[in-house]
Design a protein around this motif. Structure first.
Motif, short mmCIF file in Angstrom:
data_model
loop_
_atom_site.label_atom_id
_atom_site.label_comp_id
_atom_site.label_asym_id
_atom_site.label_seq_id
_atom_site.Cartn_x
_atom_site.Cartn_y
_atom_site.Cartn_z
N ARG A 1 33.72 40.13 33.16
CA ARG A 1 35.03 39.81 32.60
C ARG A 1 36.09 40.04 33.66
O ARG A 1 36.14 41.12 34.30
CB ARG A 1 35.32 40.67 31.37
N LEU A 2 36.96 39.03 33.83
CA LEU A 2 38.04 39.08 34.81
C LEU A 2 39.36 38.77 34.11
O LEU A 2 39.38 38.06 33.09
CB LEU A 2 37.79 38.06 35.93
N PRO A 3 40.49 39.27 34.64
CA PRO A 3 41.79 39.02 34.01
C PRO A 3 42.11 37.53 33.91
O PRO A 3 41.90 36.77 34.87
CB PRO A 3 42.77 39.75 34.93
N ASP B 1 50.83 30.25 34.64
CA ASP B 1 49.50 29.73 34.30
C ASP B 1 48.39 30.59 34.89
O ASP B 1 47.23 30.48 34.45
CB ASP B 1 49.34 28.30 34.81
N ASN B 2 48.70 31.42 35.89
CA ASN B 2 47.69 32.23 36.56
C ASN B 2 48.07 33.71 36.50
O ASN B 2 49.22 34.06 36.22
CB ASN B 2 47.54 31.80 38.03
N SER B 3 47.09 34.54 36.77
CA SER B 3 47.33 35.98 36.79
C SER B 3 48.22 36.35 37.98
O SER B 3 48.19 35.70 39.04
CB SER B 3 46.00 36.72 36.89
N LYS B 4 48.99 37.41 37.81
CA LYS B 4 49.84 37.87 38.90
C LYS B 4 49.02 38.33 40.10
O LYS B 4 49.51 38.38 41.23
CB LYS B 4 50.73 39.01 38.43
N GLU B 5 47.73 38.66 39.85
CA GLU B 5 46.88 39.09 40.95
C GLU B 5 46.62 37.96 41.94
O GLU B 5 46.35 38.21 43.12
CB GLU B 5 45.54 39.61 40.40
N CYS C 1 40.20 34.75 45.68
CA CYS C 1 41.23 35.46 44.92
C CYS C 1 40.69 36.85 44.59
O CYS C 1 39.51 37.02 44.25
CB CYS C 1 41.58 34.70 43.64
N ARG C 2 41.56 37.85 44.67
CA ARG C 2 41.17 39.25 44.47
C ARG C 2 41.92 39.83 43.27
O ARG C 2 43.13 39.65 43.14
CB ARG C 2 41.47 40.06 45.73
N PHE C 3 41.19 40.56 42.42
CA PHE C 3 41.76 41.21 41.25
C PHE C 3 41.62 42.72 41.42
O PHE C 3 40.52 43.22 41.70
CB PHE C 3 41.05 40.77 39.97
N THR C 4 42.72 43.44 41.24
CA THR C 4 42.70 44.90 41.37
C THR C 4 43.13 45.59 40.09
O THR C 4 42.91 46.80 39.95
CB THR C 4 43.63 45.34 42.52
N THR C 5 43.77 44.89 39.16
CA THR C 5 44.20 45.48 37.90
C THR C 5 43.77 44.56 36.75
O THR C 5 43.40 43.42 36.97
CB THR C 5 45.73 45.66 37.86
N GLY C 6 43.86 45.08 35.55
CA GLY C 6 43.50 44.29 34.38
C GLY C 6 42.07 44.54 33.93
O GLY C 6 41.41 45.51 34.35
N ALA C 7 41.58 43.67 33.06
CA ALA C 7 40.24 43.81 32.50
C ALA C 7 39.20 43.33 33.51
O ALA C 7 38.92 42.14 33.63
CB ALA C 7 40.12 43.01 31.20
N ILE C 8 38.63 44.27 34.25
CA ILE C 8 37.58 43.98 35.23
C ILE C 8 36.37 44.83 34.87
O ILE C 8 36.38 46.06 35.04
CB ILE C 8 38.04 44.31 36.67
N ARG C 9 35.35 44.21 34.34
CA ARG C 9 34.17 44.98 33.91
C ARG C 9 32.94 44.08 33.83
O ARG C 9 33.04 42.86 33.91
CB ARG C 9 34.42 45.64 32.56
N VAL C 10 31.81 44.76 33.68
CA VAL C 10 30.52 44.10 33.46
C VAL C 10 30.18 44.24 32.00
O VAL C 10 30.19 45.34 31.43
CB VAL C 10 29.42 44.74 34.35
N GLU C 11 29.87 43.12 31.35
CA GLU C 11 29.59 43.15 29.92
C GLU C 11 28.26 43.84 29.63
O GLU C 11 27.38 43.95 30.50
CB GLU C 11 29.58 41.72 29.35
N ALA C 12 28.10 44.28 28.39
CA ALA C 12 26.92 45.06 28.00
C ALA C 12 25.64 44.23 28.04
O ALA C 12 24.54 44.77 28.23
CB ALA C 12 27.12 45.64 26.60
#
Length: 451
Positions: A154-156, A89-93, A137-148
């Motif tokens: 956007r977070l995984p 149900d959650n990201s592996k991060e 919670c910390r995200f190091t991989t996946g879709a991590i960006r600032v939208e236009a």
């Protein structure tokens, strides 16, 4: 120059996104507790084997205790279907965040026990409680960006989440190619969700407005800071101003039915207790935010204006041990002010000089250099018996700190620090260095001069 910089934004998630954020943080806490329980079981088994004469194995043997993050990941992937069937149900991060926290805590504990880690002694890590630990919670991989549109991130597994403020500063770096996002950390504090982007930023070289100017900064309790230029920055006392409200909320919280019984047991907390707890957290977060904002404005102005900033290496932890002074010292944020000046002077092209902890800035006359043997805290005006100088105690200390910049220039530009530098404390052109009596074995080291 390339620097590692963080950008922090408040989030405005929907109800579904807030629940997903809480689920990810709960998964990180579950993985942390699971990994810590695994380590404790292995250590208990080893202690039992010692009592039966089983030869001792190396402490960090991967076959016995999975100290490293990679070993913990391998154990988690083997057992996750059994211990957490809901893991998908959650990201592996999220689970990686908890396991990484266990690995770091155990590494610090082991190094502290061996004496290879500097600083205060680190104890064995404890289990994280849902009611006390801050959800993170910390995200190091996946879709991590600032939208236009500069109002969404956007977070995984979480998708696009709206921010309460514009992300244009970070977005401009990403558009120009002068910035790169390394990781993103979500955290719940003060009743709100925040996201912090750890970025690698290519900052343009800058120079202070007055590159040759030197300023001494004397941090204190009565006044937040006194500069050698004569400027006095008053202490707003945010915690003192909010003490009445905090006291009222604490009393109200004590009357509610909390999660613990008088005999130390557990029970379900009442809805009013949870409501008061949330209000108390918001009040504390507001105090911390106002204090942080004031320090950032002060340190940014100093770093952008003066080429050299001189501060003292204050023993803040020793001051906090004084219960009659601890609350006032903590309300100032002396250590935070020095931390901010450390990197902001580098970004602005200046330098920070940290005077030795034993430098008698308040006891030394800024005119003739005479050093008083005693100076009570109640004496707020410095009166020199040799040259007749009369000046404010804090302003006199700031002038002495500013004069240290000349000593550093004469010693090949080295910076004084708490562990000793090229210049003796109190050294000045045309002045003999201050002398200290040798400390006898078994005597207590004197505490640094209070502000």
């Amino acid at each position: 120059m390339k620097v590692t910089q963080a950008y922090r934004y408040a989030l405005d998630p929907t109800a579904e996104q807030a629940a997903a954020l809480a689920s990810h943080c709960g998964a990180a806490r579950f993985a942390f507790n699971w990994g810590l329980a695994l380590i404790k079981a292995a250590l208990d088994r080893r202690e039992a084997e010692k009592t039966h004469g089983v030869p001792e194995v190396p402490e960090e043997s991967p076959a016995e205790v999975p100290w490293s993050l990679y070993s913990l990941r391998r154990e988690w992937n083997t057992a996750k279907d059994r211990v957490a069937p809901w893991w998908a149900d959650n990201s592996k991060e999220a689970y990686n965040t908890g396991l990484d926290g266990v690995a770091r805590a155990l590494k610090n504990w082991s190094a502290s026990r061996k004496g290879t880690r500097k600083g205060a002694k680190v104890g064995f890590p404890r289990f994280k409680s849902k009611h006390r630990a801050a959800p993170s919670c910390r995200f190091t991989t996946g879709a991590i960006r600032v939208e236009a549109d500069r109002h969404h991130v956007r977070l995984p597994r979480l998708g696009a989440i709206r921010t309460a403020e514009s992300t244009r500063k970070l977005a401009r770096h990403l558009e120009r190619g002068t910035g790169r996002i390394l990781a993103a950390t979500v955290r719940f504090e003060g009743g709100r969700w925040f996201v912090s982007f750890t970025c690698e930023i290519d900052r343009a070289d800058r120079a202070p407005a007055k590159p040759d100017a030197v300023v001494g900064v004397d941090l204190g309790v009565k006044d937040l800071a006194v500069l050698s230029t004569g400027e006095v920055i008053p202490n707003p006392g945010h915690h003192r101003a909010a003490s009445r409200k905090l006291r009222k909320l604490n009393k109200e919280l004590a009357r509610r039915q909390g999660p613990r019984t008088p005999d130390g047991g557990r029970r379900e907390a009442s809805a009013r207790w949870a409501k008061t707890k949330k209000a108390l957290g918001k009040a504390h977060a507001r105090v911390a935010g106002r204090r942080r904002d004031g320090l950032h404005k002060l340190t940014s102005r100093l770093a952008a204006t003066y080429g050299t900033v001189v501060v003292e290496d204050l023993n803040v932890s020793g001051m906090l041990a004084n219960h009659s002074l601890a609350r006032a010292v903590a309300d100032v944020g002396m250590a935070e002010a020095r931390r901010q000046l450390t990197y902001k002077t580098t970004w602005s092209g200046g330098r920070l000089i940290v005077a030795d902890r034993w430098f008698p800035s308040s006891k030394t006359c800024s005119g003739c250099g005479a050093v008083k043997t005693k100076l009570a805290l109640s004496e707020r005006v410095y009166a020199c018996t040799r040259c007749g100088l009369v000046a404010g105690r804090d302003h006199n200390a700031a002038l002495n700190l500013a004069a240290l910049a000349a000593d550093v220039a004469q010693s090949c530009g080295e910076t004084l620090n708490a562990r000793g530098g090229a210049v003796r404390p109190g050294a000045r052109a045309g002045r003999a260095p201050a002398k200290r009596e040798p400390r006898k074995r078994g005597t207590l080291r004197r505490e640094p001069e209070a502000v």
